[in-house]
Write a protein that holds these residues in place. Structure first.
Motif, PDB file in Angstrom:
ATOM      1  N   PRO A   1       0.825  -1.219   0.000  1.00 32.84           N
ATOM      2  CA  PRO A   1       0.000   0.000   0.000  1.00 32.84           C
ATOM      3  C   PRO A   1       0.852   1.260   0.000  1.00 32.84           C
ATOM      4  O   PRO A   1       1.949   1.286   0.560  1.00 32.84           O
ATOM      5  CB  PRO A   1      -0.805  -0.116   1.294  1.00 32.84           C
ATOM      6  CG  PRO A   1      -0.757  -1.562   1.668  1.00 32.84           C
ATOM      7  CD  PRO A   1       0.543  -2.083   1.133  1.00 32.84           C
ATOM      8  N   ILE A   2       0.335   2.313  -0.609  1.00 32.60           N
ATOM      9  CA  ILE A   2       1.056   3.574  -0.731  1.00 32.60           C
ATOM     10  C   ILE A   2       1.346   4.181   0.643  1.00 32.60           C
ATOM     11  O   ILE A   2       2.303   4.925   0.811  1.00 32.60           O
ATOM     12  CB  ILE A   2       0.283   4.552  -1.653  1.00 32.60           C
ATOM     13  CG1 ILE A   2       1.181   5.659  -2.168  1.00 32.60           C
ATOM     14  CG2 ILE A   2      -0.922   5.112  -0.980  1.00 32.60           C
ATOM     15  CD1 ILE A   2       2.149   5.206  -3.204  1.00 32.60           C
ATOM     16  N   TYR A   3       0.552   3.843   1.649  1.00 32.54           N
ATOM     17  CA  TYR A   3       0.738   4.386   2.995  1.00 32.54           C
ATOM     18  C   TYR A   3       1.721   3.572   3.837  1.00 32.54           C
ATOM     19  O   TYR A   3       1.928   3.860   5.009  1.00 32.54           O
ATOM     20  CB  TYR A   3      -0.607   4.508   3.723  1.00 32.54           C
ATOM     21  CG  TYR A   3      -1.385   3.213   3.794  1.00 32.54           C
ATOM     22  CD1 TYR A   3      -1.082   2.244   4.740  1.00 32.54           C
ATOM     23  CD2 TYR A   3      -2.413   2.956   2.903  1.00 32.54           C
ATOM     24  CE1 TYR A   3      -1.774   1.054   4.795  1.00 32.54           C
ATOM     25  CE2 TYR A   3      -3.124   1.764   2.946  1.00 32.54           C
ATOM     26  CZ  TYR A   3      -2.801   0.823   3.909  1.00 32.54           C
ATOM     27  OH  TYR A   3      -3.492  -0.358   3.955  1.00 32.54           O
ATOM     28  N   THR A   4       2.360   2.554   3.263  1.00 31.15           N
ATOM     29  CA  THR A   4       3.348   1.752   3.990  1.00 31.15           C
ATOM     30  C   THR A   4       4.513   2.639   4.422  1.00 31.15           C
ATOM     31  O   THR A   4       5.103   3.327   3.588  1.00 31.15           O
ATOM     32  CB  THR A   4       3.878   0.608   3.100  1.00 31.15           C
ATOM     33  OG1 THR A   4       2.781  -0.168   2.643  1.00 31.15           O
ATOM     34  CG2 THR A   4       4.855  -0.268   3.860  1.00 31.15           C
ATOM     35  N   PRO A   5       4.856   2.649   5.707  1.00 32.02           N
ATOM     36  CA  PRO A   5       5.964   3.493   6.163  1.00 32.02           C
ATOM     37  C   PRO A   5       7.301   3.058   5.549  1.00 32.02           C
ATOM     38  O   PRO A   5       7.567   1.860   5.440  1.00 32.02           O
ATOM     39  CB  PRO A   5       5.997   3.276   7.675  1.00 32.02           C
ATOM     40  CG  PRO A   5       4.687   2.679   8.026  1.00 32.02           C
ATOM     41  CD  PRO A   5       4.214   1.937   6.813  1.00 32.02           C
ATOM     42  N   PRO A   6       8.131   4.011   5.147  1.00 35.14           N
ATOM     43  CA  PRO A   6       9.456   3.654   4.638  1.00 35.14           C
ATOM     44  C   PRO A   6      10.345   3.163   5.778  1.00 35.14           C
ATOM     45  O   PRO A   6      10.087   3.451   6.937  1.00 35.14           O
ATOM     46  CB  PRO A   6       9.968   4.973   4.061  1.00 35.14           C
ATOM     47  CG  PRO A   6       9.228   6.021   4.804  1.00 35.14           C
ATOM     48  CD  PRO A   6       7.893   5.443   5.155  1.00 35.14           C
ATOM     49  N   GLY A   7      11.364   2.396   5.419  1.00 37.78           N
ATOM     50  CA  GLY A   7      12.320   1.922   6.418  1.00 37.78           C
ATOM     51  C   GLY A   7      12.733   0.490   6.156  1.00 37.78           C
ATOM     52  O   GLY A   7      12.463  -0.081   5.101  1.00 37.78           O
TER      53      GLY A   7
END
Length: 154
Positions: free
Chosen positions: A113-119
């Protein structure tokens, strides 16, 4: 001479770009003392880092000494040590069954999903046969980028 320099610069740029699209990642077994029936040789992730909202493919190259008629892949994902996601897939949906003795490839594609946090994320994958016997268990880390190449983010 300048035409040659321009072409060689373009070729080098293309090679650098392609090398960032696919990355091999370090894989560890869940239990180093275990004698697994499936030996994992490596994991390739494409594209790398993973872009949110776009397909990512995890390709696991492995080897087995026994034929595998079916089973499950159990996947657990953690973020900063916190368990955030679990999923189970039919092994035969991710590779050709029966899996013959020798080398084989398990490939799974997914759009995050586009809202997945980066990291940096940790993934643990177990391969279990039809009799619920654990054939292998691996763990590795992967990165989700800060951006997306999607025009919707602009």
């Amino acid at each position: 001479m300048s035409k040659f320099m321009g072409l060689s610069s373009l070729a080098i740029s293309c090679l650098l770009f392609v090398s960032t699209i696919v990355a091999a990642t370090d894989v560890q077994y869940c239990n180093n003392n275990e004698e697994y029936e499936v030996n994992v040789k490596g994991v390739d992730i494409s594209p790398y880092p993973i872009a949110r909202g776009e397909p990512a493919t995890f390709s696991i190259s492995a080897n087995t000494d026994t034929e595998i008629s079916g089973g499950k892949l159990v996947i657990e994902v953690s973020y900063f040590g916190w368990h955030i996601h679990s999923e189970t897939h039919d092994l035969c949906d991710e590779t050709s069954c029966p899996v013959a003795i020798g080398d084989f490839l398990v490939a799974h594609s997914q759009v995050l999903p586009i809202y997945t946090p980066p990291g940096t994320y940790s993934l643990k994958m177990k391969m279990i046969d039809g009799r619920k016997k654990e054939l292998t268990c691996i763990k590795f880390s992967f990165d989700i980028g800060f951006g997306s190449s999607s025009l919707a983010d602009i």
